[in-house]
Structures are given as structure tokens and as C-alpha cells.
Design a protein around this motif. Structure first.
Motif, short mmCIF file in Angstrom:
data_model
loop_
_atom_site.label_atom_id
_atom_site.label_comp_id
_atom_site.label_asym_id
_atom_site.label_seq_id
_atom_site.Cartn_x
_atom_site.Cartn_y
_atom_site.Cartn_z
N ASP A 1 -7.02 -2.77 5.32
CA ASP A 1 -7.37 -4.14 5.69
C ASP A 1 -6.31 -4.74 6.60
N GLN B 1 -6.05 -13.23 1.59
CA GLN B 1 -6.18 -13.71 0.22
C GLN B 1 -6.37 -12.58 -0.78
N ASN B 2 -6.54 -11.37 -0.30
CA ASN B 2 -6.68 -10.20 -1.17
C ASN B 2 -5.33 -9.87 -1.79
N ASP B 3 -5.18 -10.07 -3.10
CA ASP B 3 -3.91 -9.83 -3.78
C ASP B 3 -3.49 -8.37 -3.74
N ALA B 4 -4.44 -7.46 -3.59
CA ALA B 4 -4.13 -6.03 -3.61
C ALA B 4 -3.73 -5.50 -2.23
N LEU B 5 -3.67 -6.39 -1.26
CA LEU B 5 -3.47 -5.97 0.12
C LEU B 5 -2.26 -5.07 0.30
N ALA C 1 -6.19 -0.53 0.22
CA ALA C 1 -6.29 -1.89 0.73
C ALA C 1 -5.45 -2.08 1.99
N SER C 2 -4.50 -1.18 2.23
CA SER C 2 -3.65 -1.33 3.41
C SER C 2 -4.44 -1.21 4.70
N THR D 1 -8.42 -15.30 5.69
CA THR D 1 -9.30 -15.00 4.56
C THR D 1 -9.00 -13.63 3.99
N LEU D 2 -8.81 -12.64 4.84
CA LEU D 2 -8.48 -11.29 4.37
C LEU D 2 -7.13 -11.26 3.65
N ARG E 1 2.32 -9.49 5.19
CA ARG E 1 2.41 -10.91 4.84
C ARG E 1 3.53 -11.60 5.64
N ARG F 1 -2.24 -1.72 -3.26
CA ARG F 1 -3.07 -0.53 -3.37
C ARG F 1 -3.18 0.14 -2.00
#
Length: 222
Positions: free
Chosen positions: A60, A47-51, A57-58, A44-45, A172, A54
Motif C-alpha cells: 500500500d 489510516q491503515n494501522d497495519a501499514l 500491507a507495505s 485515507t490509505l 509515515r 504487516r
């Protein structure tokens, strides 16, 4: 009133819907279910496109890695504590498995024995083709995170970093490889009980047949 237990504010029951944990009071049979939950949370996490675009967001990513690691640990322990352990002799002690704490490599020898006993020739189909490939990944993971600590806290007890400076990786690509690993382990968690049942049934039938074919003992008349 002194000594009175305060009413809970977090774990309270709702009139219409509630979450129930340890439903069957057999928590030793739920390792793989917890593993599935942690794995789903990680996906689920992702799915964050900015992972990976940005910087903020890293952070995460550290949570994602932890969730994957914990899912991996839970699946391995399910294989050993669950029905898979019945297929090898000596059977792994559940207490020993649990007392391994967060060590992953300590669990590998018995897991390998189970896979060999079941005749599993391949591990995955893309990156993790053999059990040796899988073992190498587990060893790499444990080297980076030896106590399931490095991705949960930024510093150790001595306030030095849990990770090397500029620890860089593709979260990813990490997830793609781990998805292949966890898919295989999850399949084993669900498939091993059927194998164990089949072997137990075959052993039972063989025992009955042996009894039927055995010669009755000779008795001397009184």
C-alpha cells in the motif's frame, strides 16, 4: 447488429445520483482540485494501522507515495498554469508546463520566481522551512522516481526492478513531510488568485489615474 456501439457497463448514469467531471468545461482550472483528491486518497490509505507492521500491507505504501507524487505535480502545475503565472514576466507557457510531463524539477525555477515575487519568506514551519529545503525534497523525490513510474510498477521495460532491493523508508515520516509540502502548495493555489486580482486592480487604477493626470494633447485649430 454489426457496427452497433455496445451499451456501457462501467460509465453509466444512475437514476438518482451521479458523479460529474469537467462540470464547467474548464479543466485547465482544476489542477489543484485533482491534487486535493489524490492527496486525500493518500491520507485515507495512511489510516491503515497495519501499514508498517504487516509485510503485505507495505505494498500500500507504493500507492501512497504515487498519490503524493501526483498531488505534488498537480499543485505545481496549478501554480504555473493558474493565476500565479500572471505575476511573473515572462509568464510560463501552459503548453510548456504540461509538456514537462512528470518532471518536477523543471517546474521549480518558475515556481520559485512566483514565491519570490509574492514575498513568501518561508515555505513551511517544521521540516521544510525554506524554498531551498523544498527544492531539495523535490530533487530527492525525482531521483527516486524520475518518471512517476517507480512506485506504480515493480519492474522497468527490461524487467529489472524500478526500486533498489530492500528499498526501506518510513512511509509515515514521508507522509508527514509531504503533508507540510502540500499544505504550503495548496495554500498558494488558493491564495495566488487573490494576489493576482489585487495587482490587476492596482494596475488598472494606476492607469486611470495616469490618464486623468496627463496633459491633454494640443490641437491646432482648423
Amino acid at each position: 447488429m454489426a457496427g452497433r456501439t455496445p451499451a456501457p457497463k462501467l460509465f453509466v448514469k444512475n437514476k438518482y445520483s451521479n458523479t460529474v467531471l469537467n462540470w464547467h468545461r474548464e479543466p485547465e482550472k482544476e489542477f489543484h482540485l485533482y491534487g486535493e483528491a489524490f492527496w486525500n486518497a493518500a491520507k485515507t490509505l495512511l489510516q491503515n494501522d497495519a501499514l508498517d507492521k504487516r509485510p503485505i500491507a507495505s505494498f500500500d505504501a507504493s500507492v501512497i507515495v504515487y498519490l503524493y507524487r501526483h498531488a505534488l505535480e498537480l499543485f505545481l502545475k496549478e501554480i504555473l498554469i493558474g493565476r500565479g503565472g500572471e505575476l511573473i514576466d515572462p509568464r510560463p507557457s501552459p503548453k510548456t508546463v504540461v509538456n514537462a510531463r512528470h518532471s518536477l524539477t523543471k517546474l521549480l525555477p518558475d515556481v520559485r520566481r512566483i514565491f519570490v515575487e509574492c514575498g513568501f519568506k518561508t515555505f513551511g514551519s517544521k521540516t521544510v522551512l525554506t524554498f531551498d529545503d523544498f527544492a531539495a525534497i523535490v530533487e530527492e523525490f525525482e531521483k527516486a522516481d524520475p518518471s512517476s513510474f517507480s512506485f506504480r510498477y515493480p519492474v522497468k521495460i527490461d524487467l529489472t526492478g524500478t526500486l533498489d532491493g530492500h528499498f526501506t523508508f518510513s512511509v509515515r515520516q514521508f507522509a508527514l513531510t509531504m503533508d507540510e509540502v502540500l499544505s504550503t502548495l495548496s495554500g498558494a493555489c488558493y491564495g495566488l488568485p487573490e494576489i493576482a486580482d489585487s495587482r490587476a486592480e492596482a494596475a488598472h487604477e494606476a492607469g486611470i489615474e495616469a490618464m486623468q493626470n496627463s496633459e491633454p494633447p494640443d490641437y491646432e485649430p482648423d
